[in-house]
Design a protein around this motif. Sequence first.
Motif, PDB file in Angstrom:
ATOM      1  N   MET A  38       0.828  -1.201   0.000  1.00  0.00           N
ATOM      2  CA  MET A  38       0.000   0.000   0.000  1.00  0.00           C
ATOM      3  C   MET A  38       0.867   1.257   0.000  1.00  0.00           C
ATOM      4  O   MET A  38       0.595   2.227  -0.723  1.00  0.00           O
ATOM      5  CB  MET A  38      -0.936  -0.002   1.209  1.00  0.00           C
ATOM      6  CG  MET A  38      -2.006  -1.079   1.161  1.00  0.00           C
ATOM      7  SD  MET A  38      -3.047  -1.090   2.643  1.00  0.00           S
ATOM      8  CE  MET A  38      -3.756   0.547   2.555  1.00  0.00           C
ATOM      9  N   TRP A  39       1.934   1.230   0.775  1.00  0.00           N
ATOM     10  CA  TRP A  39       2.826   2.387   0.863  1.00  0.00           C
ATOM     11  C   TRP A  39       3.575   2.605  -0.448  1.00  0.00           C
ATOM     12  O   TRP A  39       3.634   3.727  -0.969  1.00  0.00           O
ATOM     13  CB  TRP A  39       3.790   2.189   2.025  1.00  0.00           C
ATOM     14  CG  TRP A  39       4.913   3.197   2.099  1.00  0.00           C
ATOM     15  CD1 TRP A  39       6.241   2.962   1.897  1.00  0.00           C
ATOM     16  CD2 TRP A  39       4.805   4.592   2.401  1.00  0.00           C
ATOM     17  NE1 TRP A  39       6.966   4.107   2.043  1.00  0.00           N
ATOM     18  CE2 TRP A  39       6.102   5.130   2.358  1.00  0.00           C
ATOM     19  CE3 TRP A  39       3.738   5.435   2.694  1.00  0.00           C
ATOM     20  CZ2 TRP A  39       6.371   6.478   2.605  1.00  0.00           C
ATOM     21  CZ3 TRP A  39       3.998   6.779   2.933  1.00  0.00           C
ATOM     22  CH2 TRP A  39       5.294   7.283   2.891  1.00  0.00           C
ATOM     23  N   LEU A  40       4.105   1.549  -1.012  1.00  0.00           N
ATOM     24  CA  LEU A  40       4.899   1.686  -2.224  1.00  0.00           C
ATOM     25  C   LEU A  40       4.034   2.006  -3.443  1.00  0.00           C
ATOM     26  O   LEU A  40       4.498   2.672  -4.375  1.00  0.00           O
ATOM     27  CB  LEU A  40       5.711   0.414  -2.470  1.00  0.00           C
ATOM     28  CG  LEU A  40       6.812   0.123  -1.441  1.00  0.00           C
ATOM     29  CD1 LEU A  40       7.556  -1.157  -1.804  1.00  0.00           C
ATOM     30  CD2 LEU A  40       7.783   1.297  -1.325  1.00  0.00           C
ATOM     31  N   ARG A  41       2.792   1.524  -3.469  1.00  0.00           N
ATOM     32  CA  ARG A  41       1.881   1.876  -4.566  1.00  0.00           C
ATOM     33  C   ARG A  41       1.690   3.390  -4.658  1.00  0.00           C
ATOM     34  O   ARG A  41       1.645   3.952  -5.755  1.00  0.00           O
ATOM     35  CB  ARG A  41       0.512   1.225  -4.346  1.00  0.00           C
ATOM     36  CG  ARG A  41       0.395  -0.226  -4.754  1.00  0.00           C
ATOM     37  CD  ARG A  41      -0.990  -0.724  -4.349  1.00  0.00           C
ATOM     38  NE  ARG A  41      -1.163  -2.140  -4.587  1.00  0.00           N
ATOM     39  CZ  ARG A  41      -1.795  -2.642  -5.639  1.00  0.00           C
ATOM     40  NH1 ARG A  41      -2.278  -1.833  -6.557  1.00  0.00           N
ATOM     41  NH2 ARG A  41      -1.936  -3.947  -5.782  1.00  0.00           N
ATOM     42  N   ARG A  42       1.583   4.028  -3.521  1.00  0.00           N
ATOM     43  CA  ARG A  42       1.379   5.479  -3.498  1.00  0.00           C
ATOM     44  C   ARG A  42       2.628   6.218  -3.953  1.00  0.00           C
ATOM     45  O   ARG A  42       2.528   7.253  -4.605  1.00  0.00           O
ATOM     46  CB  ARG A  42       0.978   5.922  -2.094  1.00  0.00           C
ATOM     47  CG  ARG A  42      -0.344   5.324  -1.604  1.00  0.00           C
ATOM     48  CD  ARG A  42      -0.677   5.765  -0.197  1.00  0.00           C
ATOM     49  NE  ARG A  42      -0.860   7.217  -0.120  1.00  0.00           N
ATOM     50  CZ  ARG A  42      -1.106   7.873   1.015  1.00  0.00           C
ATOM     51  NH1 ARG A  42      -1.220   7.188   2.155  1.00  0.00           N
ATOM     52  NH2 ARG A  42      -1.250   9.177   1.022  1.00  0.00           N
ATOM     53  N   ARG A  43       3.782   5.694  -3.627  1.00  0.00           N
ATOM     54  CA  ARG A  43       5.032   6.391  -3.958  1.00  0.00           C
ATOM     55  C   ARG A  43       5.540   6.063  -5.350  1.00  0.00           C
ATOM     56  O   ARG A  43       6.258   6.871  -5.957  1.00  0.00           O
ATOM     57  CB  ARG A  43       6.113   6.021  -2.927  1.00  0.00           C
ATOM     58  CG  ARG A  43       5.774   6.423  -1.507  1.00  0.00           C
ATOM     59  CD  ARG A  43       6.993   6.298  -0.618  1.00  0.00           C
ATOM     60  NE  ARG A  43       8.048   7.223  -1.047  1.00  0.00           N
ATOM     61  CZ  ARG A  43       9.300   7.179  -0.578  1.00  0.00           C
ATOM     62  NH1 ARG A  43       9.649   6.239   0.309  1.00  0.00           N
ATOM     63  NH2 ARG A  43      10.200   8.032  -0.992  1.00  0.00           N
ATOM     64  N   HIS A  44       5.188   4.870  -5.873  1.00  0.00           N
ATOM     65  CA  HIS A  44       5.740   4.406  -7.150  1.00  0.00           C
ATOM     66  C   HIS A  44       4.610   3.855  -8.020  1.00  0.00           C
ATOM     67  O   HIS A  44       4.358   2.652  -8.037  1.00  0.00           O
ATOM     68  CB  HIS A  44       6.786   3.324  -6.907  1.00  0.00           C
ATOM     69  CG  HIS A  44       7.901   3.745  -5.990  1.00  0.00           C
ATOM     70  ND1 HIS A  44       8.919   4.570  -6.399  1.00  0.00           N
ATOM     71  CD2 HIS A  44       8.128   3.458  -4.675  1.00  0.00           C
ATOM     72  CE1 HIS A  44       9.746   4.771  -5.371  1.00  0.00           C
ATOM     73  NE2 HIS A  44       9.289   4.108  -4.333  1.00  0.00           N
ATOM     74  N   PRO A  45       3.935   4.723  -8.777  1.00  0.00           N
ATOM     75  CA  PRO A  45       2.808   4.245  -9.588  1.00  0.00           C
ATOM     76  C   PRO A  45       3.199   3.326 -10.735  1.00  0.00           C
ATOM     77  O   PRO A  45       2.405   2.477 -11.144  1.00  0.00           O
ATOM     78  CB  PRO A  45       2.172   5.536 -10.111  1.00  0.00           C
ATOM     79  CG  PRO A  45       3.262   6.570 -10.013  1.00  0.00           C
ATOM     80  CD  PRO A  45       4.085   6.184  -8.832  1.00  0.00           C
ATOM     81  N   ASP A  46       4.429   3.476 -11.296  1.00  0.00           N
ATOM     82  CA  ASP A  46       4.834   2.558 -12.366  1.00  0.00           C
ATOM     83  C   ASP A  46       5.465   1.315 -11.761  1.00  0.00           C
ATOM     84  O   ASP A  46       6.098   1.360 -10.703  1.00  0.00           O
ATOM     85  CB  ASP A  46       5.807   3.238 -13.338  1.00  0.00           C
ATOM     86  CG  ASP A  46       7.173   3.461 -12.714  1.00  0.00           C
ATOM     87  OD1 ASP A  46       8.109   2.704 -13.024  1.00  0.00           O
ATOM     88  OD2 ASP A  46       7.310   4.402 -11.891  1.00  0.00           O
ATOM     89  N   HIS A  47       5.294   0.185 -12.463  1.00  0.00           N
ATOM     90  CA  HIS A  47       5.640  -1.096 -11.858  1.00  0.00           C
ATOM     91  C   HIS A  47       7.145  -1.263 -11.627  1.00  0.00           C
ATOM     92  O   HIS A  47       7.554  -1.805 -10.593  1.00  0.00           O
ATOM     93  CB  HIS A  47       5.143  -2.250 -12.717  1.00  0.00           C
ATOM     94  CG  HIS A  47       5.421  -3.587 -12.091  1.00  0.00           C
ATOM     95  ND1 HIS A  47       4.675  -4.085 -11.041  1.00  0.00           N
ATOM     96  CD2 HIS A  47       6.399  -4.503 -12.327  1.00  0.00           C
ATOM     97  CE1 HIS A  47       5.170  -5.256 -10.672  1.00  0.00           C
ATOM     98  NE2 HIS A  47       6.202  -5.535 -11.426  1.00  0.00           N
ATOM     99  N   VAL A  48       7.969  -0.832 -12.563  1.00  0.00           N
ATOM    100  CA  VAL A  48       9.409  -1.045 -12.409  1.00  0.00           C
ATOM    101  C   VAL A  48       9.930  -0.304 -11.184  1.00  0.00           C
ATOM    102  O   VAL A  48      10.699  -0.856 -10.388  1.00  0.00           O
ATOM    103  CB  VAL A  48      10.160  -0.622 -13.687  1.00  0.00           C
ATOM    104  CG1 VAL A  48      11.670  -0.637 -13.454  1.00  0.00           C
ATOM    105  CG2 VAL A  48       9.809  -1.553 -14.846  1.00  0.00           C
ATOM    106  N   SER A  49       9.500   0.943 -11.001  1.00  0.00           N
ATOM    107  CA  SER A  49       9.927   1.688  -9.813  1.00  0.00           C
ATOM    108  C   SER A  49       9.411   1.028  -8.543  1.00  0.00           C
ATOM    109  O   SER A  49      10.115   0.955  -7.529  1.00  0.00           O
ATOM    110  CB  SER A  49       9.424   3.131  -9.886  1.00  0.00           C
ATOM    111  OG  SER A  49      10.010   3.818 -10.967  1.00  0.00           O
ATOM    112  N   TYR A  50       8.175   0.553  -8.602  1.00  0.00           N
ATOM    113  CA  TYR A  50       7.598  -0.151  -7.459  1.00  0.00           C
ATOM    114  C   TYR A  50       8.434  -1.382  -7.100  1.00  0.00           C
ATOM    115  O   TYR A  50       8.813  -1.568  -5.935  1.00  0.00           O
ATOM    116  CB  TYR A  50       6.161  -0.560  -7.782  1.00  0.00           C
ATOM    117  CG  TYR A  50       5.576  -1.584  -6.836  1.00  0.00           C
ATOM    118  CD1 TYR A  50       4.964  -1.195  -5.646  1.00  0.00           C
ATOM    119  CD2 TYR A  50       5.634  -2.948  -7.129  1.00  0.00           C
ATOM    120  CE1 TYR A  50       4.422  -2.137  -4.774  1.00  0.00           C
ATOM    121  CE2 TYR A  50       5.100  -3.892  -6.261  1.00  0.00           C
ATOM    122  CZ  TYR A  50       4.497  -3.481  -5.085  1.00  0.00           C
ATOM    123  OH  TYR A  50       3.975  -4.418  -4.226  1.00  0.00           O
TER     124      TYR A  50
END
Length: 258
Positions: A38-50
């Motif tokens: 949940m935290w990383l989805r908010r900070r990294h919307p594109d999958h590779v960055s996530y």
Amino acid sequence: MPAKNLTANRATLGHRLAYALRHPDRVPGHLARSARDMWLRRRHPDHVSYYRAVMRSDTRADPDAAVGSRNRERWLALGAMQFDYLLGHGLRPEHRMLEIGCGNLRGGWRFIRHLQPGHYYGIDISPDILFAAQDTVVEMGLQQRLPTLTPVRDLTLGFLPDAHFDVVHAHSVFSHSPLPVIEECLANVGRVLAPGGWFDFTFDRTEGEEHHVLREDFYYRTETLLTLAEKHGLRARFMTDWEELPHGQSKIRVTHAV
């Protein structure tokens, strides 16, 4: 290893509740992953960055676990399985090999040792796991084999030369990738693949509804990936002999269409 469950949809609430009842000891870990997701989805919307952020978190805890090995013994066993399989399929010392998602060289250190110096090229979206890969090179005494380890932003492979690699290998990469990322790779891998070469990749297989758990684990039907490869002018086939090995994922081999 238990037989593969090819019909379960692991994303459904019913499956998750049943799994939690069977494995209560794993619930805290899953809750921690869910909170991180949940935290990383908010900070990294594109999958590779996530997923780069996921790998940063996992690598700090344990580089072996970050590439999917619960302990060092399993890390060594899975690496040996990858190496023995390719060796049995004709991997030779003079081949040039590209490993996509090389991680901390679970299989890579064996490939480096087998291939001629300078013939191994590993890429990964995670700089953190590549630092661990450098540690593996030192641990295994492979400095004189001159492996190349390179971080990448994506899987366009644009900086690599045409028709250069005899073998391209991606173990447990597409199992963590949505279809656009997989298609990006398949759209470009043919350019760097040498005539007569092959590209092996593993994936989490389902014969039911395609789904993903959080944004970390993706399950695909074989036909989806075969069709996607063919869309980009490649020939793809399901590797039935890999199914005989004690591994939870399946494997597809891609070559140039004749």
